[in-house]
Design an enzyme around this catalytic site. Structure first.
Site, PDB file in Angstrom:
ATOM      1  N   GLU A  51      20.248  10.075 -29.455  1.00  0.00           N
ATOM      2  CA  GLU A  51      21.298  11.042 -29.301  1.00  0.00           C
ATOM      3  C   GLU A  51      22.457  10.666 -30.302  1.00  0.00           C
ATOM      4  OE1 GLU A  51      24.281  13.429 -26.115  1.00  0.00           O
ATOM      5  OE2 GLU A  51      23.046  11.802 -25.588  1.00  0.00           O
ATOM      6  N   CYS A 249      23.327  15.214 -24.279  1.00  0.00           N
ATOM      7  CA  CYS A 249      24.469  16.425 -23.680  1.00  0.00           C
ATOM      8  C   CYS A 249      24.785  17.154 -25.119  1.00  0.00           C
ATOM      9  CB  CYS A 249      25.547  15.694 -23.392  1.00  0.00           C
ATOM     10  SG  CYS A 249      25.508  14.985 -21.645  1.00  0.00           S
ATOM     11  N   ASN A 380      18.501  19.701 -20.781  1.00  0.00           N
ATOM     12  CA  ASN A 380      18.926  18.323 -20.748  1.00  0.00           C
ATOM     13  C   ASN A 380      19.528  17.964 -19.412  1.00  0.00           C
ATOM     14  OD1 ASN A 380      19.399  15.705 -21.811  1.00  0.00           O
ATOM     15  ND2 ASN A 380      21.590  16.434 -21.435  1.00  0.00           N
ATOM     16  N   GLU A 381      19.409  17.176 -18.627  1.00  0.00           N
ATOM     17  CA  GLU A 381      20.170  16.873 -17.412  1.00  0.00           C
ATOM     18  C   GLU A 381      20.836  18.115 -16.674  1.00  0.00           C
ATOM     19  OE1 GLU A 381      21.962  12.359 -17.297  1.00  0.00           O
ATOM     20  OE2 GLU A 381      23.318  13.741 -18.025  1.00  0.00           O
TER      21      GLU A 381
END
Length: 663
Positions: A51, A249, A380-381
């Site tokens: 990331e 994120c 994502n998440e």
């Protein structure tokens, strides 16, 4: 790894372990049954998760040294300093051509009216520029000049103010507003951890500048405009089964307008539209207002990197939801189609024939062969009913066109609780291919949960342990350390992941990289400055699992049970059908040494010598550093195998990997 000579005395020293009572034999013996495989280990089992956090991309693996090279930051001259002997209003102007070029609207216009005056611009780089003596540096700039008159002097300036390399460019006249490119190379005469790039203008006249760039020659595979080789080498050394990208994120963005959009990251670098990084203002205790994504490292480069290091690509795409910790913005369901189409188009970009729309784009970028993409993450998440609703739409569309394509689905932010329970239930009702679970917890949690997957269903949705890291302090603490204690706790947990390979198909530590002067989050697997990089104790744990992956899980039992904390010991075992080895991994998570007998059964013959790779340190709080990068690192030695038995001494807070040939 360091190599030690054979320690034949080891067997003699602990020979007293071989007592004759059945009780002692059972409680001190680890039985490994090499002829009873219980599950296949997936080729992509141990991977890496990248990331763009902690200056992971720009200022990290993307080797560009110039920050804000095209003046697209919110403050157009951020990272630049203008110096002039006589102040002239308008000598450096930021120009905007948004109506003509939305991807790269800004450039600067230099006007110098008097030859005797001095005028220069200086770029500070990403917390400075790491420059190496004797290395070639490649400078380039896009420019247009209506009339001759200016000469451009390019200089590298060390921290001490010394010029340590440079070149001169004499731009030609460009007609009809046409942009041209100038390029020149030079060799650095000294090393500097935090140099700057100084550009001086001599003569008189006017010139427009854009895409001011400087790259070292020693990029990964010597690719012009490529990646920082030492950082990529650390990944390649791990032999990861997959690489997940681009996050994290950053996929979601603070709001949907700043989400990661893969189509804006391909094609010529000057046409890739910059975006603010989601970590720009996330933490008040670690502000990084100069953190942007230029996308010189884009989806093509990610796929290429995966291919280079032999890893399967695992891209993650936005599902129509921004970060729920920030704005929680969602795209209305009736406007979701472009997001779904992006997913379908990405599969075509990676796998499509060169005659297809997006396969043709890939080929034009220099890769006519496909990238063999087999899986993708949707969201994502993310969490909640709004995620499930959107996920179902993505899943239906992708599976209709690519029925064998695997989808990774989010189980939220935590490994338990109401949010997790809801998603876990809903995803299993959907027969989800892969459920992505995340765990940022104290070391004690990892030790206590090594048996987490022992009772998960074997023939249902598979698990991706997508983000995990033991926190020496607490989550989001700036005091978290990558020390021996956290590494050993993760190793213990990973024995449980490996033992349950029938359920857990993939796993990756997160985050991957951190710049010592530009991090937002700790702990992190690999730390870098502008010239150096090193792996943490946690890195070596990941590497040992990945390079000793094996092909099949086999039973490793004590008192007839799998070993998940008895006597503070954690064990998993695999065989490697390709090499003919049995590999036993043992973690001692207590402060005292422990002795065990490893008894192998199920093969006609075992090698007389085993290879032992041992990771340990003198104290649980020990860490690696730029000064001592290998302070906590594996040591390899030879140890005897007596018939089918190994006398194993497990030091306090240690991770041992025994590898034995068999016939």
């Amino acid at each position: 790894m360091r190599i030690k000579p054979l320690l034949a005395a080891t067997w003699v020293n602990i020979g007293l372990l071989f007592v004759t009572t059945a009780h002692a034999q059972n409680s001190n013996t680890i039985m490994v049954q090499v002829n009873k495989p219980v599950a296949e280990v997936q080729p992509a089992m141990w991977g890496v998760f990248f990331e763009d956090i902690n200056l992971g991309a720009d200022g990290g693996i993307y080797a560009e040294l110039v920050k804000n090279r095209s003046f697209e930051f919110y403050q157009p001259l951020m990272g630049w300093k203008v110096t002039q002997s006589k102040f002239n209003e308008g000598s450096v102007l930021v120009m905007n051509r948004a109506e003509k070029n939305t991807a790269n609207p800004r450039f600067i216009r230099i006007t110098k009216d008097a030859a005797a005056d001095t005028l220069s611009i200086t770029n500070e780089g990403f917390r400075g520029m790491g420059i190496k003596k004797g290395l070639r540096y490649d400078f380039s700039v896009a420019y247009r000049q209506p009339a001759a008159g200016l000469t451009v002097l390019v200089e590298l300036v060390s921290m001490a103010g010394k010029i340590i390399g440079g070149t001169t460019i004499t731009p030609v006249v460009t007609a009809n507003e046409v942009w041209s490119k100038a390029a020149a190379s030079f060799t650095a005469t000294d090393t500097s951890l935090k140099a700057t790039l100084h550009i001086r203008f001599e003569g008189t006249g006017k010139i427009d500048l854009d895409m001011i760039s400087l790259f070292p020659e020693d990029t990964w595979k010597k690719r012009p405009g490529g990646m920082r080789a030492d950082m990529i080498q650390l990944l390649a050394d791990m032999k990861p089964g997959f690489i997940r990208f681009p996050g994290g994120c950053v996929v979601e963005g603070h709001e949907l307008s700043t989400r990661y959009q893969w189509k804006k990251t391909i094609g010529p670098v000057e046409d890739r539209q910059l975006s603010i990084n989601r970590w720009n203002s996330e933490f008040a205790h670690r502000p990084t207002p100069d953190y942007y994504q230029t996308f010189g490292l884009g989806f093509f480069e990610y796929f290429q990197l995966a291919e280079d290091i032999g890893a399967s690509p695992l891209p993650i795409l936005n599902c129509g939801m921004a970060c729920q910790f920030n704005t929680a913005e969602v795209i209305p369901i009736d406007q979701l189609d472009p997001y779904v189409q992006d997913a379908l188009d990405l599969i075509e970009f990676a796998n499509g024939d060169v005659s297809t729309q997006w396969g043709k784009v890939r080929a034009h970028m220099g890769h006519s062969a496909t990238f063999n993409l087999k899986m993708m993450g949707v969201g994502n998440e993310n969490w909640g009913p709004q995620y499930v609703e959107r996920l179902k739409i993505f899943s239906k569309a992708i599976k209709a066109r690519y029925p064998d394509f695997k989808l990774v689905n989010s189980s939220g932010t935590d490994p338990n609780g109401e949010r997790f329970d809801y998603l876990n239930s809903e995803l299993r009702k959907m027969n989800a291919d892969i459920i992505d679970e995340h765990y940022y917890r104290r070391p004690e949690w990892f030790l206590a949960n090594a048996a987490r997957y022992d009772n998960y269903p074997r023939n249902a949705s598979k698990i991706f342990a997508g983000e995990y890291a033991a926190q020496s302090d607490h989550t989001v603490s700036i005091e978290n350390k990558n020390n021996t204690e956290t590494a050993i706790a993760e190793a213990a947990f990973m024995t449980g992941l490996e033992r349950n390979a029938a359920v857990v198909n993939m796993a990756s530590y997160a985050p991957l990289f951190a710049h010592i002067d530009g991090w937002q989050w700790t702990p992190d697997l690999i730390w870098v400055n502008n010239l150096q990089s090193y792996g943490t104790p946690n890195y070596y744990v990941q590497k040992l699992f990945s390079t000793n992956k094996g092909t099949n899980v086999v039973p490793a039992l004590m008192d007839g049970k799998s070993i998940s904390g008895q006597d503070s010991i954690y064990v998993s075992a695999v065989i490697d059908k390709n090499t003919g080895d049995v590999i036993v991994k043992l973690v001692n998570a207590c402060d005292n040494p422990v002795s065990k007998i490893i008894e192998l059964s199920g093969a006609k013959k075992f090698s007389e010598t085993a290879t032992l790779t041992l990771l340990k340190s003198n104290a649980a709080g020990d860490v690696n550093s730029f000064v001592h990068p290998d302070a906590v690192s594996p040591v390899t030695s030879a140890t005897p195998v007596k018939g089918n038995k190994i006398a194993a001494v497990l030091p306090a807070n240690s991770f041992s990997v025994y590898r034995v040939g068999m016939k």
